[in-house]
Design a protein around this motif. Structure first.
Motif, PDB file in Angstrom:
ATOM      1  N   TYR A 167      -3.563  -3.315  -2.027  1.00  0.00           N
ATOM      2  CA  TYR A 167      -4.425  -3.066  -0.864  1.00  0.00           C
ATOM      3  C   TYR A 167      -3.953  -3.905   0.328  1.00  0.00           C
ATOM      4  O   TYR A 167      -3.902  -3.405   1.469  1.00  0.00           O
ATOM      5  CB  TYR A 167      -5.867  -3.412  -1.224  1.00  0.00           C
ATOM      6  N   TYR A 180       5.855   0.160   0.674  1.00  0.00           N
ATOM      7  CA  TYR A 180       4.602   0.294  -0.083  1.00  0.00           C
ATOM      8  C   TYR A 180       4.887   0.691  -1.529  1.00  0.00           C
ATOM      9  O   TYR A 180       4.294   0.129  -2.471  1.00  0.00           O
ATOM     10  CB  TYR A 180       3.714   1.340   0.594  1.00  0.00           C
ATOM     11  N   ALA A 187       3.950  -1.036  -5.143  1.00  0.00           N
ATOM     12  CA  ALA A 187       3.227  -0.323  -6.198  1.00  0.00           C
ATOM     13  C   ALA A 187       4.035  -0.290  -7.500  1.00  0.00           C
ATOM     14  O   ALA A 187       3.484  -0.484  -8.596  1.00  0.00           O
ATOM     15  CB  ALA A 187       2.906   1.094  -5.737  1.00  0.00           C
ATOM     16  N   ARG A 210      -2.191   5.947  -6.271  1.00  0.00           N
ATOM     17  CA  ARG A 210      -1.414   4.846  -6.837  1.00  0.00           C
ATOM     18  C   ARG A 210      -2.327   3.809  -7.495  1.00  0.00           C
ATOM     19  O   ARG A 210      -1.936   3.164  -8.470  1.00  0.00           O
ATOM     20  CB  ARG A 210      -0.543   4.205  -5.768  1.00  0.00           C
ATOM     21  N   ILE A 219      -0.561   4.297   5.439  1.00  0.00           N
ATOM     22  CA  ILE A 219      -0.562   5.007   4.158  1.00  0.00           C
ATOM     23  C   ILE A 219      -1.887   5.756   4.036  1.00  0.00           C
ATOM     24  O   ILE A 219      -2.956   5.188   4.278  1.00  0.00           O
ATOM     25  CB  ILE A 219      -0.400   4.014   2.988  1.00  0.00           C
ATOM     26  N   ARG A 244      -0.909  -2.382   1.879  1.00  0.00           N
ATOM     27  CA  ARG A 244      -1.261  -1.240   2.725  1.00  0.00           C
ATOM     28  C   ARG A 244      -1.776  -1.702   4.093  1.00  0.00           C
ATOM     29  O   ARG A 244      -1.442  -1.129   5.135  1.00  0.00           O
ATOM     30  CB  ARG A 244      -2.321  -0.401   2.019  1.00  0.00           C
ATOM     31  N   TYR A 290      -2.999   9.085  -0.929  1.00  0.00           N
ATOM     32  CA  TYR A 290      -1.845   8.532  -1.636  1.00  0.00           C
ATOM     33  C   TYR A 290      -2.180   7.167  -2.237  1.00  0.00           C
ATOM     34  O   TYR A 290      -1.810   6.868  -3.380  1.00  0.00           O
ATOM     35  CB  TYR A 290      -0.664   8.428  -0.682  1.00  0.00           C
ATOM     36  N   HIS A 291      -2.886   6.342  -1.454  1.00  0.00           N
ATOM     37  CA  HIS A 291      -3.227   5.001  -1.940  1.00  0.00           C
ATOM     38  C   HIS A 291      -4.122   5.075  -3.176  1.00  0.00           C
ATOM     39  O   HIS A 291      -3.888   4.377  -4.171  1.00  0.00           O
ATOM     40  CB  HIS A 291      -3.928   4.219  -0.833  1.00  0.00           C
ATOM     41  N   TYR A 292      -5.136   5.925  -3.147  1.00  0.00           N
ATOM     42  CA  TYR A 292      -6.035   6.031  -4.292  1.00  0.00           C
ATOM     43  C   TYR A 292      -5.315   6.590  -5.518  1.00  0.00           C
ATOM     44  O   TYR A 292      -5.646   6.231  -6.662  1.00  0.00           O
ATOM     45  CB  TYR A 292      -7.227   6.907  -3.933  1.00  0.00           C
ATOM     46  N   ASP A 347      -5.241   7.640   2.611  1.00  0.00           N
ATOM     47  CA  ASP A 347      -6.195   7.291   1.556  1.00  0.00           C
ATOM     48  C   ASP A 347      -5.864   8.034   0.267  1.00  0.00           C
ATOM     49  O   ASP A 347      -5.944   7.459  -0.841  1.00  0.00           O
ATOM     50  CB  ASP A 347      -7.616   7.650   2.010  1.00  0.00           C
TER      51      ASP A 347
END
Length: 268
Positions: free
Chosen positions: A226, A202, A206, A251, A243, A229, A247-249, A245
């Motif tokens: 997205y 991931y 990114a 990035r 992953i 993920r 951490y994803h938001y 939420d």
């Protein structure tokens, strides 16, 4: 003493017959014979009466046993038939439930696909509008800061937060009760290893998005991250690896700030 009248001869199948109706008829004949003989030969008559009554009782007992046996057979057949009907009903109910669940699953898949299609169509429209605005010299900033230095500083702070999330184990969510050969410790080690592998994949996606960022490519790169993920969540479904939420938001904000920084830098 007058002559003894002839005793009625026994019929075929027994002294006075084997069937109840015949026995009753013969009893009537016997009573008529007794009346004719005027009580003569009483001992013999008494014996005959006892035989008739015994045969009648035996016939009644036999008829009752046959009726009971027949009723038991009918009851047994009825029970077997009812059991077969109940089993068929249960199988039909299970099959109906399976079909219903499958239909619900298909409806959910269709709904998710339609929702995702609508999101992609909206992103395409937004990307087209953004590209048109950028061609006209207009850029929509996601984070309003004064200058490129401020964006660079905010990016540095955010990247430190992203590293802190990863070090604290808040980047990946996974199963905690996984076992290997009955060993929970080995299971936890396997989950940790797979989680690290998934997080590395991931982060590679990114980091590529950050390096290849152009302001007009922001929407497509966010959508690509997205999808990455979602793919990781599917591959790690067995161990519930995904992953988070948070951490994803973080990035995604990094991509947005990078696009804003590049645009502000170009303007300056």
């Amino acid at each position: 003493m007058p002559d003894t009248a002839a005793v009625p001869p026994p019929r075929k199948g027994g002294l006075f017959g084997r069937r109840r109706s015949n026995a009753e008829s013969e009893a009537e004949e016997l009573r008529a014979w007794i009346a004719r003989t005027q009580g003569m030969d009483a001992a013999r008559v008494a014996d005959l009466v006892r035989q008739v009554e015994a045969e009648a009782a035996a016939l009644r007992e036999k008829a009752s046993a046959e009726a009971s046996e027949e009723a038991e057979g009918i009851l047994k057949d009825a029970r077997e038939t009812a059991k077969g009907i109940l089993d068929d009903a249960r199988r039909t109910a299970k099959e109906t439930e399976r079909v219903r669940k499958e239909a619900d699953r298909h409806r959910k898949d269709v709904f998710d696909a339609e929702r995702r299609l609508a999101e992609l169509q909206a992103q395409i429209v937004n990307a087209d509008e953004t590209a048109m605005l950028q061609e006209a010299g207009i850029y929509a900033y996601r984070h309003a800061l004064h200058d490129a230095i401020a964006y660079r500083s905010r990016l540095d702070t955010l990247q430190n937060e992203i590293k802190a999330l990863a070090r604290a184990g808040r980047a990946v969510q996974a199963a905690t009760d996984w076992t290997v050969n009955g060993s929970k410790r080995e299971g936890q080690k396997m989950v940790r290893d797979f989680s690290k592998l998934m997080l590395r994949a991931y982060n590679a996606e990114a980091d590529y998005a950050v390096r290849s960022m152009r302001p007009h490519r922001l929407s497509s790169l966010v959508d690509r991250l997205y999808k990455s993920r979602e793919t990781i969540a599917k591959l790690g479904a067995t161990m519930h690896i995904r992953i988070t939420d948070e951490y994803h938001y973080a990035r995604v904000r990094e991509l947005e700030l990078t696009a804003d920084f590049l645009q502000k830098k170009e303007e300056e």
